[in-house]
Design a protein around this motif. Sequence first.
Motif, PDB file in Angstrom:
ATOM      1  N   ASP A  86       0.814   5.123   0.854  1.00  0.00           N
ATOM      2  CA  ASP A  86       0.097   6.210   1.512  1.00  0.00           C
ATOM      3  C   ASP A  86       0.562   7.516   0.868  1.00  0.00           C
ATOM      4  O   ASP A  86       1.614   8.049   1.197  1.00  0.00           O
ATOM      5  CB  ASP A  86       0.392   6.208   3.011  1.00  0.00           C
ATOM      6  N   THR A  93     -10.783  12.390   0.271  1.00  0.00           N
ATOM      7  CA  THR A  93      -9.876  11.257   0.320  1.00  0.00           C
ATOM      8  C   THR A  93     -10.229  10.266  -0.775  1.00  0.00           C
ATOM      9  O   THR A  93     -11.402  10.038  -1.048  1.00  0.00           O
ATOM     10  CB  THR A  93      -9.978  10.554   1.690  1.00  0.00           C
ATOM     11  N   THR A  94      -9.202   9.713  -1.378  1.00  0.00           N
ATOM     12  CA  THR A  94      -9.420   8.641  -2.345  1.00  0.00           C
ATOM     13  C   THR A  94      -8.630   7.420  -1.890  1.00  0.00           C
ATOM     14  O   THR A  94      -7.559   7.544  -1.308  1.00  0.00           O
ATOM     15  CB  THR A  94      -8.957   9.028  -3.763  1.00  0.00           C
ATOM     16  N   LEU A  95      -9.162   6.261  -2.175  1.00  0.00           N
ATOM     17  CA  LEU A  95      -8.483   4.996  -1.915  1.00  0.00           C
ATOM     18  C   LEU A  95      -8.810   4.102  -3.096  1.00  0.00           C
ATOM     19  O   LEU A  95      -9.985   3.836  -3.368  1.00  0.00           O
ATOM     20  CB  LEU A  95      -8.966   4.364  -0.605  1.00  0.00           C
ATOM     21  N   CYS A 150      -3.660   5.550  -1.452  1.00  0.00           N
ATOM     22  CA  CYS A 150      -4.588   6.557  -0.944  1.00  0.00           C
ATOM     23  C   CYS A 150      -3.997   7.942  -1.173  1.00  0.00           C
ATOM     24  O   CYS A 150      -2.779   8.108  -1.283  1.00  0.00           O
ATOM     25  CB  CYS A 150      -4.905   6.348   0.534  1.00  0.00           C
ATOM     26  N   SER A 205      -2.589  -0.977  -3.514  1.00  0.00           N
ATOM     27  CA  SER A 205      -3.541   0.090  -3.208  1.00  0.00           C
ATOM     28  C   SER A 205      -2.793   1.397  -2.995  1.00  0.00           C
ATOM     29  O   SER A 205      -1.588   1.417  -2.728  1.00  0.00           O
ATOM     30  CB  SER A 205      -4.384  -0.256  -1.976  1.00  0.00           C
ATOM     31  N   HIS A 256       0.851  -1.196   0.000  1.00  0.00           N
ATOM     32  CA  HIS A 256       0.000   0.000   0.000  1.00  0.00           C
ATOM     33  C   HIS A 256       0.884   1.242   0.000  1.00  0.00           C
ATOM     34  O   HIS A 256       1.852   1.319   0.759  1.00  0.00           O
ATOM     35  CB  HIS A 256      -0.906   0.026   1.226  1.00  0.00           C
ATOM     36  N   THR A 301      -7.584   0.577  -5.578  1.00  0.00           N
ATOM     37  CA  THR A 301      -6.854  -0.683  -5.603  1.00  0.00           C
ATOM     38  C   THR A 301      -6.944  -1.289  -6.993  1.00  0.00           C
ATOM     39  O   THR A 301      -7.869  -0.987  -7.747  1.00  0.00           O
ATOM     40  CB  THR A 301      -7.392  -1.686  -4.566  1.00  0.00           C
TER      41      THR A 301
END
Length: 175
Positions: free
Chosen positions: A42, A83-85, A69, A67, A40, A87
């Motif tokens: 960040d 906020t975006t997340l 964010c 993923s 991930h 994957t």
Amino acid sequence: VGATAGTTVLGAFDPFHELADIVDEFNKGAKSGPGRIWLHVDGAWGGSALFSKNTRGVMAGAERADSFCWNPHKAMGTPLQCTTLVTRHSGVFAEANGAKASYLFQPDKENTEYDQGDKTVQCGRKTDGIKIWLQWKALGDQGLERRMDHLMELSRYMSDRVGSMRDDQGRRYFV
């Protein structure tokens, strides 16, 4: 494996390609699911670097993450909270977070595909993505790039200014 794109204090970026290589080596032969390591990135603060040709190099390798964010309100001036997340694994968030609570999400109502309740952890939060979509639509790629470039110019100016400030004994100070 959690990688950082732009630490809060120094703006440091992890070596994404190197981390992805390690994760790929560990995951060789592993199918998706249990036993597989997830990478991930960040990019809450530093993900905005992707918008500028001048800064996107620090994000090299982030595209290999499972993923990512990003908080556009932290560097792009998008209204709070945004906020975006995302994957690369289709359906994984719905599977992990979907409560499928029949008392909340009635399958017989109209337009259930637009009901965001079962697609969020909070079960009712408004979709933040509309804020960045509207901003992007209004400013375009070039406008967001100019915004990022201007932010970097300001940070360089401030860094130079702080680095050059000295008291009457030649010591650095900042007030």
